[in-house]
Design an enzyme around this catalytic site. Sequence first.
Site, PDB file in Angstrom:
ATOM      1  CE  LYS A   1      46.627  67.733  48.485  1.00 24.48           C
ATOM      2  NZ  LYS A   1      45.865  68.930  48.889  1.00 24.48           N
TER       3      LYS A   1
ATOM      4  CB  THR B   1      50.362  66.484  46.631  1.00 27.23           C
ATOM      5  OG1 THR B   1      49.714  67.134  47.719  1.00 27.23           O
ATOM      6  CG2 THR B   1      49.334  65.704  45.816  1.00 27.23           C
TER       7      THR B   1
ATOM      8  CE  LYS C   1      52.022  68.092  42.597  1.00 25.18           C
ATOM      9  NZ  LYS C   1      52.507  68.303  43.961  1.00 25.18           N
TER      10      LYS C   1
HETATM   11  P1  NAD Z   1      56.398  75.427  47.312  1.00 21.56           P
HETATM   12  O1  NAD Z   1      56.934  75.298  45.937  1.00 21.56           O
HETATM   13  O2  NAD Z   1      55.922  76.734  47.812  1.00 21.56           O
HETATM   14  O3  NAD Z   1      57.505  74.881  48.378  1.00 21.56           O
HETATM   15  C1  NAD Z   1      58.311  73.747  48.164  1.00 21.56           C
HETATM   16  C2  NAD Z   1      59.666  74.028  48.830  1.00 21.56           C
HETATM   17  O4  NAD Z   1      60.479  72.845  48.753  1.00 21.56           O
HETATM   18  C3  NAD Z   1      60.462  75.149  48.146  1.00 21.56           C
HETATM   19  O5  NAD Z   1      60.807  76.144  49.099  1.00 21.56           O
HETATM   20  C4  NAD Z   1      61.697  74.440  47.592  1.00 21.56           C
HETATM   21  O6  NAD Z   1      62.874  75.242  47.619  1.00 21.56           O
HETATM   22  C5  NAD Z   1      61.820  73.258  48.546  1.00 21.56           C
HETATM   23  N1  NAD Z   1      62.573  72.125  47.994  1.00 21.56           N
HETATM   24  C6  NAD Z   1      62.395  71.525  46.784  1.00 21.56           C
HETATM   25  N2  NAD Z   1      63.258  70.484  46.661  1.00 21.56           N
HETATM   26  C7  NAD Z   1      63.983  70.434  47.818  1.00 21.56           C
HETATM   27  C8  NAD Z   1      65.003  69.579  48.285  1.00 21.56           C
HETATM   28  N3  NAD Z   1      65.483  68.577  47.534  1.00 21.56           N
HETATM   29  N4  NAD Z   1      65.528  69.818  49.523  1.00 21.56           N
HETATM   30  C9  NAD Z   1      65.059  70.846  50.273  1.00 21.56           C
HETATM   31  N5  NAD Z   1      64.075  71.686  49.883  1.00 21.56           N
HETATM   32  C10 NAD Z   1      63.543  71.475  48.664  1.00 21.56           C
HETATM   33  O7  NAD Z   1      55.242  74.335  47.410  1.00 21.56           O
HETATM   34  P2  NAD Z   1      54.020  74.323  48.463  1.00 21.56           P
HETATM   35  O8  NAD Z   1      52.874  75.061  47.873  1.00 21.56           O
HETATM   36  O9  NAD Z   1      54.524  74.644  49.821  1.00 21.56           O
HETATM   37  O10 NAD Z   1      53.619  72.764  48.382  1.00 21.56           O
HETATM   38  C11 NAD Z   1      54.409  71.752  49.000  1.00 21.56           C
HETATM   39  C12 NAD Z   1      53.681  70.424  48.794  1.00 21.56           C
HETATM   40  O11 NAD Z   1      52.393  70.479  49.426  1.00 21.56           O
HETATM   41  C13 NAD Z   1      53.404  70.092  47.317  1.00 21.56           C
HETATM   42  O12 NAD Z   1      53.529  68.703  47.135  1.00 21.56           O
HETATM   43  C14 NAD Z   1      51.967  70.577  47.111  1.00 21.56           C
HETATM   44  O13 NAD Z   1      51.331  69.899  46.033  1.00 21.56           O
HETATM   45  C15 NAD Z   1      51.370  70.276  48.456  1.00 21.56           C
HETATM   46  N6  NAD Z   1      50.225  71.126  48.871  1.00 21.56           N
HETATM   47  C16 NAD Z   1      50.217  72.475  48.612  1.00 21.56           C
HETATM   48  C17 NAD Z   1      49.131  73.249  49.066  1.00 21.56           C
HETATM   49  C18 NAD Z   1      49.063  74.745  48.841  1.00 21.56           C
HETATM   50  O14 NAD Z   1      47.962  75.314  49.007  1.00 21.56           O
HETATM   51  N7  NAD Z   1      50.157  75.426  48.495  1.00 21.56           N
HETATM   52  C19 NAD Z   1      48.089  72.649  49.765  1.00 21.56           C
HETATM   53  C20 NAD Z   1      48.154  71.282  50.054  1.00 21.56           C
HETATM   54  C21 NAD Z   1      49.232  70.529  49.599  1.00 21.56           C
END
Ligand code: NAD
Length: 300
Positions: free
Chosen positions: A170, A94, A239
Amino acid sequence: MSPRRFGFIGLGNMGAPMAANVAGAGFDLIVYDKAGTEARAPGGSSAAASLAEVAAVAETVFLSLPDGAATLAVARQIAALANRATKVVVDLSTIGIAAAKEAHAILAGAGVSYADAPVSGGRAGARAATIAVMWAGPAELLESHRGVLDAMAGNVFHLGDDPGQGQAMKLLNNYLSATALAATSEAMVFGLAQGLSLEVMLAVVNVSTGRNTATSDKFPNRIVTGTYDAGFSAALLAKDLRLYLESARAAGAPSVVGGAVAGLWQSADRAMPGGDITHIYDFVRGIAGAGEGGGEAPPP
Ligand code: NAD
């Protein structure tokens, strides 16, 4: 033609279970997370030492990254690589409308296709492969990825061809979900003050017109239980709401409720850094306890 080798960048709350489902379905998968890949790589995948190592072999690369800055950094890196097998980037993150358009432009300049394909359903939905995918990008690209998407999702929607349309969908979904959780927290605090129990209020609301994803899932399964484990940080939801509000205002859409909800979540995020979204209930209770629960959201 469907790609034969896939990559996955970002193995957090969402990325790790989505990648696990792809590998579990037998797809050839190579993964990378900058916070450490070995510990996060699902069984059946191979762990790469860098993004470049993924892009050197994977024809399609999925991203599940925290925000637009992360996606744009990765898109620039992929675009700059000389030794690149990657032809398609499917962004499950997102990141907002402007960042999706920018990522598309960066990758298009390097001959790489981009799908703006955020997801919904939370960590539990990612684990169960029941999440919704909101795909904006060419329909033929979607069809050539149907098999791998079905391995990680329960519903795949083609919203349009333009990058940013997936993000718009989204963001409006998360605005509704965040509103439900914040409003339910306030309503529960009010009911408790009238001598009603949480269990009774949830039972009544869930067969009445106030039912929503907070009353049907987050409260009974994650707040009443004391586990506070939605697996989604308040920082990421704050965010999303910032992005929603910016986009709604830019579009001239009404945002009276949106402004109040976004303001409440920004304050909650500041008060509970690193907290799960379900802790909003404690934050709202704290406001009531401090005698500030007069109906005004704290300023953004
Ligand atoms: P998170 O913070 O748990 O995971 C993100 C991962 O990306 C981390 O492990 C981080 O180390 C890695 N990362 C960051 N920059 C990087 C890079 N340059 N190269 C490689 N790895 C990198 O976040 P999440 O909760 O898994 O969410 C991920 C995305 O999905 C976000 O955009 C969030 O808004 C969206 N989202 C989350 C949920 C939820 O319930 N958690 C639901 C739907 C959508």
